[in-house]
Scaffold this motif. Structure first.
Motif, short mmCIF file in Angstrom:
data_model
loop_
_atom_site.label_atom_id
_atom_site.label_comp_id
_atom_site.label_asym_id
_atom_site.label_seq_id
_atom_site.Cartn_x
_atom_site.Cartn_y
_atom_site.Cartn_z
N UNK A 165 0.85 -1.19 0.00
CA UNK A 165 0.00 0.00 0.00
C UNK A 165 0.88 1.24 0.00
N UNK A 166 0.53 2.22 -0.83
CA UNK A 166 1.23 3.50 -0.85
C UNK A 166 0.29 4.57 -1.38
N UNK A 167 0.72 5.80 -1.36
CA UNK A 167 -0.12 6.90 -1.85
C UNK A 167 0.74 7.90 -2.63
N UNK A 168 0.09 8.68 -3.49
CA UNK A 168 0.76 9.69 -4.30
C UNK A 168 -0.31 10.59 -4.90
N UNK B 17 -4.79 6.49 -3.24
CA UNK B 17 -4.37 5.42 -2.34
C UNK B 17 -4.37 4.14 -3.15
N UNK B 18 -3.22 3.46 -3.21
CA UNK B 18 -3.10 2.25 -4.04
C UNK B 18 -2.77 1.04 -3.19
N UNK B 19 -3.55 -0.03 -3.40
CA UNK B 19 -3.25 -1.35 -2.84
C UNK B 19 -2.82 -2.24 -4.00
N UNK C 143 6.82 -8.99 -10.64
CA UNK C 143 6.95 -8.21 -11.87
C UNK C 143 5.60 -7.84 -12.48
N UNK C 144 4.54 -8.55 -12.10
CA UNK C 144 3.19 -8.20 -12.54
C UNK C 144 2.31 -8.13 -11.30
N UNK C 145 1.48 -7.10 -11.22
CA UNK C 145 0.62 -6.95 -10.06
C UNK C 145 -0.71 -6.33 -10.40
N UNK C 146 -1.68 -6.57 -9.55
CA UNK C 146 -2.99 -5.96 -9.73
C UNK C 146 -3.13 -4.85 -8.69
N UNK C 147 -3.40 -3.63 -9.18
CA UNK C 147 -3.47 -2.46 -8.32
C UNK C 147 -4.90 -1.96 -8.22
N UNK C 148 -5.36 -1.74 -7.00
CA UNK C 148 -6.65 -1.12 -6.75
C UNK C 148 -6.38 0.30 -6.26
N UNK C 149 -6.80 1.29 -7.04
CA UNK C 149 -6.53 2.69 -6.73
C UNK C 149 -7.82 3.42 -6.40
N UNK C 150 -7.76 4.31 -5.40
CA UNK C 150 -8.93 5.11 -5.02
C UNK C 150 -8.50 6.55 -4.78
#
Length: 258
Positions: free
Chosen positions: A120-123, A136-138, A151-158
């Motif tokens: 989890x991080x934010x920007x 906010x990204x998970x 190397x590959x990921x699924x991101x949920x951003x809000x």
């Protein structure tokens, strides 16, 4: 009015990536569903990232509704298009965050447990109107290279705020045997906060309190006694100088400590 085909973000990602069904990815996404009441669904979207190729293999339809940016350019131009919208003050910090998270993952987390991780991080990013909003990204890794690096990921951003500057905070959580997250890493990469004095265990308890869990439920999820949870709650209130759990929870919701 919100278009109907952008409402069920979770159905869209599973329809597009049916290989996620029945895997640990489904468990991670279920954890995101639990946050639905707190994260605005009409301002959320999924992105499937490929860091090796610097492309986005999937961008949900709600991306355009939430930010007004172009999905097609995300697919064709990839990272250069997305990064060009990052706030210039946040981008170098965020790049450093990713490097540190990968070092922690590769040195501190056994290879067989890395699929259980959530980052989890934010920007801040600039939308189509030229305004910056907080994201906010998970992110959950879905594929690893030969060395075991994600190397590959699924991101949920809000979108969780407007253009106010927030500290960039990164966490790594791991699913335990109860399919509950436990914090392995927490760091504020900007200015110091009161929350920096909290232990990883206390971070977990704050998150679960914000999700309306009782001490008994938290204890069961984290394999500790309800008495131990209560001791942690008292210590958290003392450290953060709050008078009640309700005040603590409100603080968590406002600042999106999930």
């Amino acid at each position: 009015m919100q278009p109907k085909n952008t409402i069920d973000l979770f159905k869209e990602i599973f329809d597009s990536h049916q290989e996620y069904n029945g895997t640990v990815i489904e468990q991670h996404i279920q954890k995101l569903r639990e946050l639905d009441v707190y994260l605005p669904p009409m301002e959320s979207f999924f992105i499937v990232t490929n860091t090796t190729k610097q492309i986005y293999e999937f961008v949900s339809k709600n991306f355009e509704y939430a930010l007004g940016l172009e999905r097609e350019l995300m697919n064709t131009m990839g990272a250069p298009y997305w990064f060009s919208h990052f706030h210039p003050d946040d981008l170098p910090i965020w790049m450093g965050v990713l490097e540190e998270l990968m070092v922690f993952t590769m040195t501190e987390v056994p290879r067989e447990e890395r699929s259980k991780l959530n980052y989890t991080w934010n920007f801040r990013v600039r939308n189509s109107k030229g305004n910056y909003v907080n994201i906010l990204e998970h992110q959950t890794p879905t594929y690893f290279d030969a060395a075991g690096k994600p190397v590959i990921g699924i991101a949920h951003c809000s979108i969780v705020g407007k253009d106010e500057q927030r500290p960039i905070i990164a966490t790594i959580k791991k699913l335990n045997n109860n399919n509950e997250y436990e914090t392995l890493y927490y760091k504020n990469h900007s200015q110091k906060l009161l929350e920096d004095n909290l232990s990883n265990r206390e971070q977990d308890i704050i998150r679960l309190l914000a999700l309306n869990n009782t001490s008994k439920q938290i204890g069961e999820k984290l394999f500790i006694s309800s008495h131990t949870v209560d001791v942690h709650r008292k210590n958290i209130l003392k450290k953060l100088d709050f008078d009640s759990v309700q005040e603590l929870i409100q603080h968590c919701l406002v600042n999106q400590f999930f």
